[in-house]
Design a protein around this motif. Structure first.
Motif: not given
Length: 224
Positions: A35, A37, A40, A222
């Protein structure tokens, strides 16, 4: 005669299933898309989260005796988190890079096939998807282990493969000094077993015990 034929059929069916699992299923290599992100940390393997524990002063507290994380994983982590993922016999056997970084590989302690990672009842729970804590099992500290450390600005991470009673049986791809991208394959696990993820203190876990995770896709932490 009918019972004999039925018995032989069941034996043949079981043998075919075992052959398929040993020679086809475990070698599958599905496409994984990490992903996009920021900050991440991706799961380093497919499997079930068995523990999420805090690292303090380089140790994880445990009733029997504190676990020394540098000795267990080869990662010099004073503060942070230790995540344990059980990779079952039906899971994809590849290990993945949780983030990008410069690789440093360490073959860290243990001996081949010295202890089981789980007692029979614990293994049965894991195989049906029920959580079971593998943190205190003898195999965690006694068995053969291999760690890939990813060096990066946000903090160093470690992916440790822990062998079972039959040994580690893994092939690692990362070489010291190689630049690794998040989601790239780090290793192939010949057998089911345990994968440890060592995180620095500024990474906040996003999963809990009992969660199912997908390698290179599930965000397990995260960076804050």
């Amino acid at each position: 005669m009918r019972l004999t034929r039925r018995f032989l059929f069941l034996v043949a069916l079981g043998s075919a299933a075992a052959w398929y699992g040993q020679n086809v299923l475990r070698f599958r290599d599905p496409v994984r898309v990490p992903p996009p992100q920021a900050g991440a940390v991706l799961s380093p393997a497919d499997g079930l989260v068995t523990f999420v524990r805090r690292i303090e002063d380089g140790k994880v507290e445990f009733p029997a005796a504190p676990l020394d994380i540098p000795r267990l994983t080869g990662v010099e982590a004073g503060e942070g988190w230790l995540l344990g993922l059980f990779v079952g016999p039906l899971d994809v056997r590849h290990g993945y890079a949780p983030t990008g970084g410069t690789a440093r590989t360490v073959h860290w302690g243990g001996s081949r096939g010295s202890a089981s990672l789980a007692e029979a009842h614990t293994a049965a729970r894991l195989l049906v998807g029920l959580p079971a804590d593998l943190l205190g099992t003898p195999g965690l500290t006694r068995n053969e282990r291999h760690t890939t450390v990813l060096l990066q600005e946000a903090g160093d991470l470690g992916v440790t493969l822990v062998g079972g009673r039959g040994g580690l049986g893994a092939v690692t791809y990362a070489r010291p000094g190689a630049e690794i991208r998040a989601g790239h394959k780090l290793a192939f696990l010949g057998r089911s077993g345990l994968v440890l993820l060592t995180l620095p203190a500024n990474a906040v876990p996003q999963v809990s015990v009992g969660d199912r995770v997908t390698g290179a896709e599930t965000v397990v932490a995260l960076f804050g």
